[in-house]
Design a protein around this motif. Structure first.
Motif, PDB file in Angstrom:
ATOM      1  N   PHE A  95       0.830  -1.201   0.000  1.00 27.90           N
ATOM      2  CA  PHE A  95       0.000   0.000   0.000  1.00 27.90           C
ATOM      3  C   PHE A  95       0.869   1.256   0.000  1.00 27.90           C
ATOM      4  O   PHE A  95       0.656   2.171  -0.789  1.00 27.90           O
ATOM      5  N   ALA A  96       1.851   1.301   0.896  1.00 27.28           N
ATOM      6  CA  ALA A  96       2.698   2.492   1.019  1.00 27.28           C
ATOM      7  C   ALA A  96       3.433   2.787  -0.282  1.00 27.28           C
ATOM      8  O   ALA A  96       3.531   3.944  -0.700  1.00 27.28           O
ATOM      9  N   PHE A  97       3.928   1.740  -0.936  1.00 27.64           N
ATOM     10  CA  PHE A  97       4.642   1.925  -2.199  1.00 27.64           C
ATOM     11  C   PHE A  97       3.741   2.590  -3.242  1.00 27.64           C
ATOM     12  O   PHE A  97       4.129   3.546  -3.909  1.00 27.64           O
ATOM     13  N   HIS A  98       2.514   2.076  -3.381  1.00 27.71           N
ATOM     14  CA  HIS A  98       1.608   2.621  -4.396  1.00 27.71           C
ATOM     15  C   HIS A  98       0.986   3.952  -3.982  1.00 27.71           C
ATOM     16  O   HIS A  98       0.816   4.840  -4.817  1.00 27.71           O
ATOM     17  N   ALA A  99       0.664   4.106  -2.723  1.00 27.87           N
ATOM     18  CA  ALA A  99      -0.032   5.305  -2.267  1.00 27.87           C
ATOM     19  C   ALA A  99       0.861   6.546  -2.324  1.00 27.87           C
ATOM     20  O   ALA A  99       0.365   7.646  -2.560  1.00 27.87           O
ATOM     21  N   TYR A 100       2.141   6.370  -2.084  1.00 30.49           N
ATOM     22  CA  TYR A 100       3.032   7.528  -2.024  1.00 30.49           C
ATOM     23  C   TYR A 100       4.001   7.596  -3.196  1.00 30.49           C
ATOM     24  O   TYR A 100       5.035   8.256  -3.136  1.00 30.49           O
ATOM     25  N   ARG A 101       3.625   6.940  -4.276  1.00 27.99           N
ATOM     26  CA  ARG A 101       4.460   6.930  -5.473  1.00 27.99           C
ATOM     27  C   ARG A 101       4.471   8.297  -6.166  1.00 27.99           C
ATOM     28  O   ARG A 101       5.468   8.706  -6.730  1.00 27.99           O
TER      29      ARG A 101
END
Length: 131
Positions: A54-60
């Protein structure tokens, strides 16, 4: 085009979650044995791995110019996180014969809580590096 804004250091949440997961698994291995240890380990990983996805995609993406990509990233990240969590729980319950189900759920819950608490401790300024 990427903006000049820095993403929040959410990797720190993942590192904390993995560190606590390993710590509780090792302690439980020393105290109680392997079934409790790998059940807690799996529970922690079922929380930490989808959360890092989630963090990888959400803050890309950051910034107003990337608003559409930001929204898509959050949706992709959250849907992926939910699907991964459900699949990992299902695989754990069906494939692992000697599983301490309570320890699995407690490990998941504890590591989820670690993520929530750590998120509150991240110092973040989008234009200055304060982490």
């Amino acid at each position: 085009k990427m903006s000049n804004l820095k993403p929040p250091p959410v990797y720190k949440v993942t590192i904390a979650q993995l560190a606590v997961t390993i710590f509780i698994a090792v302690i439980s291995l020393l105290i109680s044995g392997s079934i409790l240890a790998y059940s807690l380990l799996l529970g922690g990983l079922i929380s930490a791995v989808p959360n890092s996805y989630f963090a990888f995609h959400a803050y890309r993406y950051q910034g107003a110019r990337n608003a559409q990509n930001v929204v898509k990233g959050f949706i992709r990240g959250e849907l992926g996180k939910i699907i991964m969590t459900v699949v990992l729980f299902a695989l754990s319950f069906t494939l692992i014969t000697s599983l301490n189900e309570l320890a699995l759920i407690l490990g998941f819950t504890l590591i989820h809580f670690v993520g929530v608490v750590m998120s509150g401790f991240i110092s973040y300024s989008p234009t200055h590096n304060t982490s």
